[in-house]
Scaffold this active site. Structure first.
Site, PDB file in Angstrom:
ATOM      1  N   SER A   1       5.402   2.809  -7.668  1.00  0.00           N
ATOM      2  CA  SER A   1       5.341   3.216  -6.259  1.00  0.00           C
ATOM      3  C   SER A   1       5.992   2.172  -5.359  1.00  0.00           C
ATOM      4  CB  SER A   1       3.885   3.417  -5.828  1.00  0.00           C
ATOM      5  OG  SER A   1       3.282   4.429  -6.585  1.00  0.00           O
ATOM      6  N   GLN A   2       6.405   2.636  -4.181  1.00  0.00           N
ATOM      7  CA  GLN A   2       6.971   1.754  -3.157  1.00  0.00           C
ATOM      8  C   GLN A   2       5.908   0.728  -2.730  1.00  0.00           C
ATOM      9  OE1 GLN A   2       8.168   4.073   0.223  1.00  0.00           O
ATOM     10  NE2 GLN A   2       8.678   2.280   1.449  1.00  0.00           N
TER      11      GLN A   2
END
Ligand code: SAM
Length: 216
Positions: free
Chosen positions: A65-66
């Site tokens: 994930s970011q």
């Protein structure tokens, strides 16, 4: 690449600064992001991407994930040391490391067997030891319930009732819910047996699969 160095620590500090500018205020979360070496989840040739605020492919059609999303979800979980946390979607294991840095006891479940096997071997080599499970996290983890906090790191079509059932009183569930492309982040708190919901702007996750997720 497990080694860390001055340059990589500098890039990590820059990332922390960027997350602060984007609105992350929880100091413990920012400290955890500053500590966990995100570059170890990247192949050597791709290491330049590790401290950019972007999601990145980790194989098997899945993503790490970011950093902003990891920080946002971690903040909304309001982790206190000793919290018993269920993470659904182990993926690379990066989010689990952040939760461990925050002092949580982490149970993490992954649907994809190959990712599960890889991460189960890799994270302990970094010194991070959550409890690993392989299976359909859309049903939660009834054998270990209840949990103080539950985080879902894949986009769900609805809030799986199994997850709110497995939340203890005062507990918080953070879950992206929406269609396959875009989701709203929900923070759901169990208060006096009731579910109190807050909704935050748009996010984009890979789909949550399984019985209470997307089919196929
Ligand atoms: N938390 C991860 C990290 O830090 O790298 C990112 C997770 S990635 C965006 C979403 C993960 O959810 C994928 O690894 C996917 O295989 C997993 N997943 C999808 N449906 C699932 C389910 N029903 N139960 C458990 N894991 C699931």
């Amino acid at each position: 690449m497990i080694e860390d160095n001055y340059k990589l620590r500098g890039l990590r500090n820059k990332l922390v600064k960027k997350l602060r500018e984007k609105g992350i205020t929880n100091e413990e979360v920012l400290t955890a992001i500053g500590k966990v070496p995100r570059h170890v989840f990247f192949e050597n040739a791709l290491i330049d991407h590790a401290y950019q605020d972007k999601a990145f492919p980790i194989g098997e059609g899945q993503t790490i994930s970011q950093p902003y999303t990891v920080a946002f979800q971690s903040e909304k979980l309001e982790i206190k040391p000793g919290d018993k946390v269920l993470e659904i979607g182990t993926g690379s294991g990066y989010q689990a490391c952040i939760l461990l840095e925050l002092g949580a006891k982490v149970y993490t479940i992954e649907y994809n067997r190959k990712l599960y096997e890889t991460v189960k071997d890799f994270l302990p080599r970094l010194g991070y030891r959550p409890y690993f499970f392989h299976g359909d996290g859309s049903k939660g983890l009834p054998s270990k319930a209840p949990f103080n906090k539950i985080i879902v790191t894949a986009g769900a079509p609805v809030v799986p009732s199994a997850l709110t059932d497995q939340l203890s009183e005062g507990g918080i569930l953070v879950i992206p819910v929406g269609d396959r492309e875009k989701q709203s982040m929900l923070q759901i708190r169990k208060q006096g047996g009731k579910l109190v919901k807050k909704e935050f702007a748009n996010f984009a996750f890979v789909p949550l699969l399984g019985e209470q997720g997307w089919k196929g």
